[in-house]
Design an enzyme around this catalytic site. Structure first.
Site, PDB file in Angstrom:
ATOM      1  N   TYR A 145      13.879  12.345   4.499  1.00 47.54           N
ATOM      2  CA  TYR A 145      14.883  11.380   4.962  1.00 47.54           C
ATOM      3  C   TYR A 145      15.408  10.552   3.788  1.00 47.54           C
ATOM      4  CZ  TYR A 145      16.294   6.875   7.088  1.00 47.54           C
ATOM      5  OH  TYR A 145      16.943   5.717   7.433  1.00 47.54           O
ATOM      6  N   ASP A 230       4.558   9.682   9.773  1.00 47.75           N
ATOM      7  CA  ASP A 230       5.681   9.051  10.467  1.00 47.75           C
ATOM      8  C   ASP A 230       6.034   9.933  11.661  1.00 47.75           C
ATOM      9  OD1 ASP A 230       8.193   8.202  11.334  1.00 47.75           O
ATOM     10  OD2 ASP A 230       8.780   7.510   9.346  1.00 47.75           O
ATOM     11  N   LYS A 273      14.149   6.602  18.328  1.00 42.73           N
ATOM     12  CA  LYS A 273      14.552   7.997  18.520  1.00 42.73           C
ATOM     13  C   LYS A 273      14.156   8.530  19.891  1.00 42.73           C
ATOM     14  CE  LYS A 273      15.714   7.579  14.221  1.00 42.73           C
ATOM     15  NZ  LYS A 273      17.115   7.347  13.837  1.00 42.73           N
TER      16      LYS A 273
END
Length: 477
Positions: A145, A230, A273
């Site tokens: 990311y 994560d 999300k």
């Protein structure tokens, strides 16, 4: 400028990355079906807008939490004054139960080991502050990311060392890649404090395999370092293989009694999300290390989750019938949307990495590059942004070591807008391939002509008179 700090004036925030530049271009010329139909379509935003109707339906049927009432009585004053950075117990209990439900209740979480933060960005940065000193390093598998360059490094001074993964094995983490990254850090005189992975992966949209998870836990055990998992996309896994949390690996007999190892594994989670609520700024750190929990809780005072948000979401997440239906329906919708994107791109001659999670696809456009270079990737990216009108994220912004890969998001727009985006990329790909084919054909023709001309030249000077008719035919070929 001299009156400002180095932090304020340096460019280490990463804002000049093509990932952020694409957003800036979109904001200058955003697509709107009525007001600006030729504008740029935002496909660089990993946002889940597919299940808002489910959230809105719950709110309509449960109005009290939204207007700060309990059993019909206003608790506005209570919520307005609450500021304990440990968080509302009711919300923490509901959140850990939601996290367990996403993982099929194969693992459970202790709310006392949970630290609330203002989103996953805050959670990841807080862990960097807790686990590493400025100048020390974390290893991250590529592609990763783009925001991690900001989140992990900018204020903490922590370095990122890439674990280079390859398309030859679908960008899976390997033992050799881990060791090479570890040795690369040592050569730079960087002390490695841990490994950070996203599971499911952003930008790949894939879940870590059991082999990868076992490899990672064994690696950090051997090196005596930390592992941050994560897992903010854990609820978006819409097809097999199913999501496996690192907590499930720790529960195995091999590791279950290793307290020191458990203390070095930390999970980051968020509702941005899975529940599609990035604006609510709800993130969390889960750690078995009491000192990490204590320090992170103190640090969370710099980025608290409002008590009003906690109260509303505690009521929503405590509704088990709603959460079970939401998780299932949301995953079904994500799968349908992903299949629409893949099918549309395939019709344009563009393939995607096989994926089973997330809000995006990792798209292979290597055949559209003018050359196998990152300069050519940026050239292609600019054409797609400015000429095609799509903001997508180039692989180089994700530190991919192979030019020509792009992250394309599919869940932040309507089905009609996605159809238009697919048509735009299809038209562009067809023109690009046709143009490339013409150039290739012309190049071959010119090359053959040069070759034959040389042959005629040699034939004319080999001491014999060539047949004039043959020479003319060759020259006019």
């Amino acid at each position: 400028m001299k009156l400002l700090s180095r932090k304020a004036t340096c460019n280490s925030h990463g804002q000049d990355s093509s990932y952020f530049l694409g957003w800036q271009e979109y904001e200058k010329n955003p697509y709107d079906v009525v007001q600006n139909p030729s504008g740029i379509i935002q496909m660089g935003l990993a946002e889940n807008q597919l299940s808002f109707d489910l959230l809105e339906s719950w709110l309509a049927n449960n109005p009290d939490p939204a207007i700060f009432k309990r059993d019909g009585q206003s608790i506005f004053r209570e919520l307005a004054l609450f500021q304990d950075y440990h968080g509302l117990p009711a919300f923490k209990n509901a959140l850990v139960e939601f996290m367990a439900e996403i993982r099929g209740n194969r693992v459970s979480f202790d709310p006392k080991k949970l630290v609330l933060t203002a989103g996953a960005t805050s959670a990841n940065e807080t862990l960097m502050f807790c686990l590493a000193e400025p100048g020390e390093a974390f290893l991250l598998p590529t592609p990763y990311y783009p925001g991690f360059d900001r989140d992990l490094k900018w204020r903490t001074g922590v370095e990122i060392v890439p674990i280079h993964c390859s398309s030859t094995n679908s960008f899976r983490v390997t033992e050799s890649a881990l060791e090479e990254a570890y040795e690369a850090a040592k050569k730079r005189n960087l002390k490695v404090k841990g490994v950070l992975v996203t599971n499911p992966s952003n930008p790949l949209g894939t879940t870590l395999s059991l082999d990868e998870l076992n490899l990672l836990v064994s690696f950090i055990s051997l090196k005596n370092i930390h592992l941050i998992s994560d897992e903010i996309y854990s609820g978006t896994v819409f097809s097999s293989p199913e999501f496996v949390s690192v907590m499930e690996i720790l529960n195995k007999k091999k590791y279950s009694a290793d307290v020191e190892l458990w203390n070095r594994v930390h999970i980051v989670y968020s509702l941005s999300k899975d529940l599609g609520l990035p604006g609510f700024r709800v993130g969390a750190i889960y750690s078995n290390d009491e000192m990490v929990v204590s320090a992170a809780t103190k640090m969370s005072s710099f980025g608290l989750v409002s008590s009003q948000t906690q109260y509303l979401l505690s009521a929503m997440l405590s509704d088990k019938k709603f959460t079970r239906n939401y998780i299932s329906e949301n995953q079904k919708r994500l799968k349908q949307r992903q299949e629409k994107l893949i099918s549309g791109f395939r019709s344009a001659g563009i393939s995607c990495l096989e994926s089973n999670a997330g809000l995006f696809c990792w798209v292979d456009m290597r055949h559209l590059l003018s050359s196998n270079t990152f300069d050519a990737e940026m050239e292609l990216w600019k054409k797609i942004v400015y000429d095609v009108g799509l903001n997508i994220s180039p692989g180089s912004s994700c530190h991919c070591s192979e030019p020509g890969w792009f992250r394309v998001c599919f869940a932040n727009m309507s089905a009609e807008t996605l159809t238009l985006a697919i048509q735009r990329i299809k038209d562009f790909a067809e023109l690009t391939v046709a143009s490339s084919s013409r150039r290739s054909h012309q190049s071959m023709k010119n090359s053959r002509r040069r070759s034959l001309t040389k042959w005629v030249f040699r034939l004319s000077f080999d001491g014999r008179e060539p047949d004039e008719r043959i020479q003319l035919q060759i020259i006019s070929y």
